[in-house]
Design a protein around this motif. Sequence first.
Motif, PDB file in Angstrom:
ATOM      1  N   ARG A 102     -48.970 -24.543 -58.406  1.00 50.93           N
ATOM      2  CA  ARG A 102     -50.335 -24.850 -57.346  1.00 50.93           C
ATOM      3  C   ARG A 102     -51.001 -23.532 -57.286  1.00 50.93           C
ATOM      4  NH1 ARG A 102     -47.635 -26.808 -51.806  1.00 50.93           N
ATOM      5  NH2 ARG A 102     -50.144 -26.460 -51.454  1.00 50.93           N
ATOM      6  N   GLU A 103     -52.012 -23.805 -57.801  1.00 50.34           N
ATOM      7  CA  GLU A 103     -53.296 -22.881 -57.526  1.00 50.34           C
ATOM      8  C   GLU A 103     -54.481 -23.468 -56.841  1.00 50.34           C
ATOM      9  OE1 GLU A 103     -53.794 -19.886 -60.610  1.00 50.34           O
ATOM     10  OE2 GLU A 103     -51.677 -20.193 -61.054  1.00 50.34           O
ATOM     11  N   PRO A 104     -55.319 -22.916 -55.871  1.00 52.36           N
ATOM     12  CA  PRO A 104     -54.895 -21.540 -55.333  1.00 52.36           C
ATOM     13  C   PRO A 104     -53.665 -21.799 -54.312  1.00 52.36           C
ATOM     14  CG  PRO A 104     -56.916 -22.504 -54.246  1.00 52.36           C
ATOM     15  CD  PRO A 104     -56.394 -23.257 -55.575  1.00 52.36           C
ATOM     16  N   TYR A 105     -52.930 -20.903 -54.068  1.00 51.66           N
ATOM     17  CA  TYR A 105     -51.782 -21.108 -53.120  1.00 51.66           C
ATOM     18  C   TYR A 105     -52.096 -20.966 -51.742  1.00 51.66           C
ATOM     19  CZ  TYR A 105     -48.858 -19.888 -57.546  1.00 51.66           C
ATOM     20  OH  TYR A 105     -48.151 -20.066 -58.433  1.00 51.66           O
ATOM     21  N   PRO A 106     -51.591 -21.806 -50.898  1.00 50.32           N
ATOM     22  CA  PRO A 106     -52.098 -21.944 -49.497  1.00 50.32           C
ATOM     23  C   PRO A 106     -51.624 -20.547 -48.865  1.00 50.32           C
ATOM     24  CG  PRO A 106     -50.239 -23.361 -49.892  1.00 50.32           C
ATOM     25  CD  PRO A 106     -50.613 -22.733 -51.067  1.00 50.32           C
ATOM     26  N   PRO A 107     -52.253 -20.015 -47.984  1.00 51.35           N
ATOM     27  CA  PRO A 107     -52.034 -18.763 -47.285  1.00 51.35           C
ATOM     28  C   PRO A 107     -50.756 -19.011 -46.504  1.00 51.35           C
ATOM     29  CG  PRO A 107     -54.097 -19.819 -46.273  1.00 51.35           C
ATOM     30  CD  PRO A 107     -53.670 -20.544 -47.477  1.00 51.35           C
ATOM     31  N   VAL A 108     -49.856 -18.197 -46.085  1.00 51.45           N
ATOM     32  CA  VAL A 108     -48.856 -18.239 -45.264  1.00 51.45           C
ATOM     33  C   VAL A 108     -48.861 -17.213 -44.310  1.00 51.45           C
ATOM     34  CG1 VAL A 108     -46.327 -17.820 -45.436  1.00 51.45           C
ATOM     35  CG2 VAL A 108     -47.571 -19.104 -47.282  1.00 51.45           C
ATOM     36  N   ARG A 109     -48.600 -17.569 -43.126  1.00 48.01           N
ATOM     37  CA  ARG A 109     -48.439 -16.705 -42.166  1.00 48.01           C
ATOM     38  C   ARG A 109     -46.827 -16.454 -41.576  1.00 48.01           C
ATOM     39  NH1 ARG A 109     -52.096 -16.703 -37.034  1.00 48.01           N
ATOM     40  NH2 ARG A 109     -53.426 -16.059 -38.283  1.00 48.01           N
ATOM     41  N   ILE A 110     -46.633 -15.155 -41.482  1.00 47.06           N
ATOM     42  CA  ILE A 110     -45.131 -14.859 -41.286  1.00 47.06           C
ATOM     43  C   ILE A 110     -45.092 -13.799 -40.379  1.00 47.06           C
ATOM     44  CG2 ILE A 110     -42.902 -13.615 -42.199  1.00 47.06           C
ATOM     45  CD1 ILE A 110     -43.612 -14.851 -45.047  1.00 47.06           C
ATOM     46  N   ARG A 111     -44.547 -13.755 -39.453  1.00 46.55           N
ATOM     47  CA  ARG A 111     -44.417 -13.159 -38.250  1.00 46.55           C
ATOM     48  C   ARG A 111     -42.961 -12.319 -38.079  1.00 46.55           C
ATOM     49  NH1 ARG A 111     -48.273 -15.119 -33.064  1.00 46.55           N
ATOM     50  NH2 ARG A 111     -49.594 -15.984 -34.437  1.00 46.55           N
ATOM     51  N   ILE A 112     -43.222 -11.093 -37.903  1.00 42.73           N
ATOM     52  CA  ILE A 112     -41.865 -10.093 -37.829  1.00 42.73           C
ATOM     53  C   ILE A 112     -42.028  -9.449 -36.651  1.00 42.73           C
ATOM     54  CG2 ILE A 112     -40.572  -8.269 -39.324  1.00 42.73           C
ATOM     55  CD1 ILE A 112     -41.620  -9.417 -41.733  1.00 42.73           C
ATOM     56  N   GLN A 113     -41.084  -9.622 -35.656  1.00 44.80           N
ATOM     57  CA  GLN A 113     -41.459  -8.923 -34.505  1.00 44.80           C
ATOM     58  C   GLN A 113     -40.854  -7.418 -34.843  1.00 44.80           C
ATOM     59  OE1 GLN A 113     -41.841 -10.575 -31.657  1.00 44.80           O
ATOM     60  NE2 GLN A 113     -41.982  -8.691 -30.573  1.00 44.80           N
ATOM     61  N   PRO A 114     -42.155  -6.536 -34.258  1.00 46.29           N
ATOM     62  CA  PRO A 114     -41.904  -5.488 -34.127  1.00 46.29           C
ATOM     63  C   PRO A 114     -40.811  -4.647 -32.907  1.00 46.29           C
ATOM     64  CG  PRO A 114     -43.800  -5.547 -33.581  1.00 46.29           C
ATOM     65  CD  PRO A 114     -43.319  -6.989 -33.711  1.00 46.29           C
ATOM     66  N   ARG A 115     -40.460  -3.565 -32.817  1.00 52.22           N
ATOM     67  CA  ARG A 115     -39.684  -3.091 -31.870  1.00 52.22           C
ATOM     68  C   ARG A 115     -40.160  -1.791 -31.170  1.00 52.22           C
ATOM     69  NH1 ARG A 115     -33.968  -0.804 -32.462  1.00 52.22           N
ATOM     70  NH2 ARG A 115     -33.321  -0.215 -30.395  1.00 52.22           N
ATOM     71  N   LEU A 116     -40.278  -1.900 -29.819  1.00 57.59           N
ATOM     72  CA  LEU A 116     -40.996  -0.599 -29.213  1.00 57.59           C
ATOM     73  C   LEU A 116     -39.865   0.412 -29.189  1.00 57.59           C
ATOM     74  CD1 LEU A 116     -43.136   0.779 -27.894  1.00 57.59           C
ATOM     75  CD2 LEU A 116     -42.400  -0.018 -25.474  1.00 57.59           C
ATOM     76  N   ILE A 117     -39.869   1.566 -29.771  1.00 53.33           N
ATOM     77  CA  ILE A 117     -38.859   2.788 -29.499  1.00 53.33           C
ATOM     78  C   ILE A 117     -39.533   3.752 -28.342  1.00 53.33           C
ATOM     79  CG2 ILE A 117     -37.761   4.389 -30.779  1.00 53.33           C
ATOM     80  CD1 ILE A 117     -37.125   1.531 -31.817  1.00 53.33           C
ATOM     81  N   VAL A 118     -38.766   3.691 -27.285  1.00 51.70           N
ATOM     82  CA  VAL A 118     -39.092   4.471 -26.141  1.00 51.70           C
ATOM     83  C   VAL A 118     -38.504   5.801 -26.329  1.00 51.70           C
ATOM     84  CG1 VAL A 118     -39.228   4.745 -23.545  1.00 51.70           C
ATOM     85  CG2 VAL A 118     -39.300   2.490 -24.887  1.00 51.70           C
ATOM     86  N   ARG A 119     -39.421   6.706 -26.349  1.00 54.25           N
ATOM     87  CA  ARG A 119     -39.251   8.406 -26.306  1.00 54.25           C
ATOM     88  C   ARG A 119     -40.147   9.270 -25.321  1.00 54.25           C
ATOM     89  NH1 ARG A 119     -39.291   7.692 -32.531  1.00 54.25           N
ATOM     90  NH2 ARG A 119     -37.130   7.181 -33.068  1.00 54.25           N
ATOM     91  N   GLY A 120     -40.093  10.527 -25.516  1.00 49.87           N
ATOM     92  CA  GLY A 120     -40.812  11.279 -24.546  1.00 49.87           C
ATOM     93  C   GLY A 120     -42.170  11.518 -24.603  1.00 49.87           C
ATOM     94  N   SER A 121     -42.834  10.685 -25.246  1.00 52.62           N
ATOM     95  CA  SER A 121     -44.441  11.187 -25.385  1.00 52.62           C
ATOM     96  C   SER A 121     -45.280  10.525 -24.674  1.00 52.62           C
ATOM     97  CB  SER A 121     -44.827  10.938 -26.856  1.00 52.62           C
ATOM     98  OG  SER A 121     -44.800   9.636 -27.261  1.00 52.62           O
ATOM     99  N   VAL A 122     -44.459   9.413 -23.630  1.00 55.13           N
ATOM    100  CA  VAL A 122     -45.414   8.734 -22.620  1.00 55.13           C
ATOM    101  C   VAL A 122     -44.972   9.074 -21.427  1.00 55.13           C
ATOM    102  CG1 VAL A 122     -45.950   6.251 -21.990  1.00 55.13           C
ATOM    103  CG2 VAL A 122     -45.852   7.087 -24.508  1.00 55.13           C
ATOM    104  N   ALA A 123     -46.038   9.506 -20.466  1.00 56.46           N
ATOM    105  CA  ALA A 123     -45.584   9.755 -19.286  1.00 56.46           C
ATOM    106  C   ALA A 123     -45.452   8.202 -18.296  1.00 56.46           C
ATOM    107  CB  ALA A 123     -46.567  10.687 -18.282  1.00 56.46           C
ATOM    108  N   ALA A 124     -44.729   8.517 -17.148  1.00 53.79           N
ATOM    109  CA  ALA A 124     -44.747   7.440 -16.161  1.00 53.79           C
ATOM    110  C   ALA A 124     -46.102   7.384 -15.556  1.00 53.79           C
ATOM    111  CB  ALA A 124     -43.601   7.641 -15.346  1.00 53.79           C
ATOM    112  N   GLY A 125     -46.196   6.102 -14.895  1.00 53.61           N
ATOM    113  CA  GLY A 125     -47.570   5.905 -14.300  1.00 53.61           C
ATOM    114  C   GLY A 125     -48.105   7.249 -13.673  1.00 53.61           C
ATOM    115  N   SER A 126     -49.435   7.373 -13.881  1.00 55.11           N
ATOM    116  CA  SER A 126     -49.496   9.020 -13.350  1.00 55.11           C
ATOM    117  C   SER A 126     -50.685   8.708 -12.077  1.00 55.11           C
ATOM    118  CB  SER A 126     -50.754   9.524 -14.269  1.00 55.11           C
ATOM    119  OG  SER A 126     -51.587   8.836 -14.518  1.00 55.11           O
TER     120      SER A 126
END
Length: 135
Positions: A102-126
Amino acid sequence: RPAPPAGASAAHCREAFTALRQRYPKASAVVASNDWHLLHLLAAAKAAGLRLPQDLSAVGFDDLDAAALASPPLMTIRQDFYEIGYLATQLLYQRLTQTPPREPYPPVRIRIQPRLIVRGSVAAGSGRQPAHAPA
């Protein structure tokens, strides 16, 4: 233009940081499109006398090994590169083996959940008011 281009050198990132600080001198945080850009931006911030995370919070994207080794270790958003490659390969295989093609191929949307990696470069609310950039 404040954002460094994809594949930017350390010099581009330093220039972008300088432009950002000139335009938003009270900015308390920066988010970079990838961890390499962030590492270069943070080198410029430290050269400008800013302390992380006390003066500037920072978040990257990708979760490269270098992000965990930085000082302070960088908060980042992890992408699952294996899953992205696997799903792309599956889709390509399905399209190559489809009978009849089948051409043209229909677009496909795939969602992959990213993950927040919490480390020391962010300060608590200032308590500081954020510097708002135009949308």
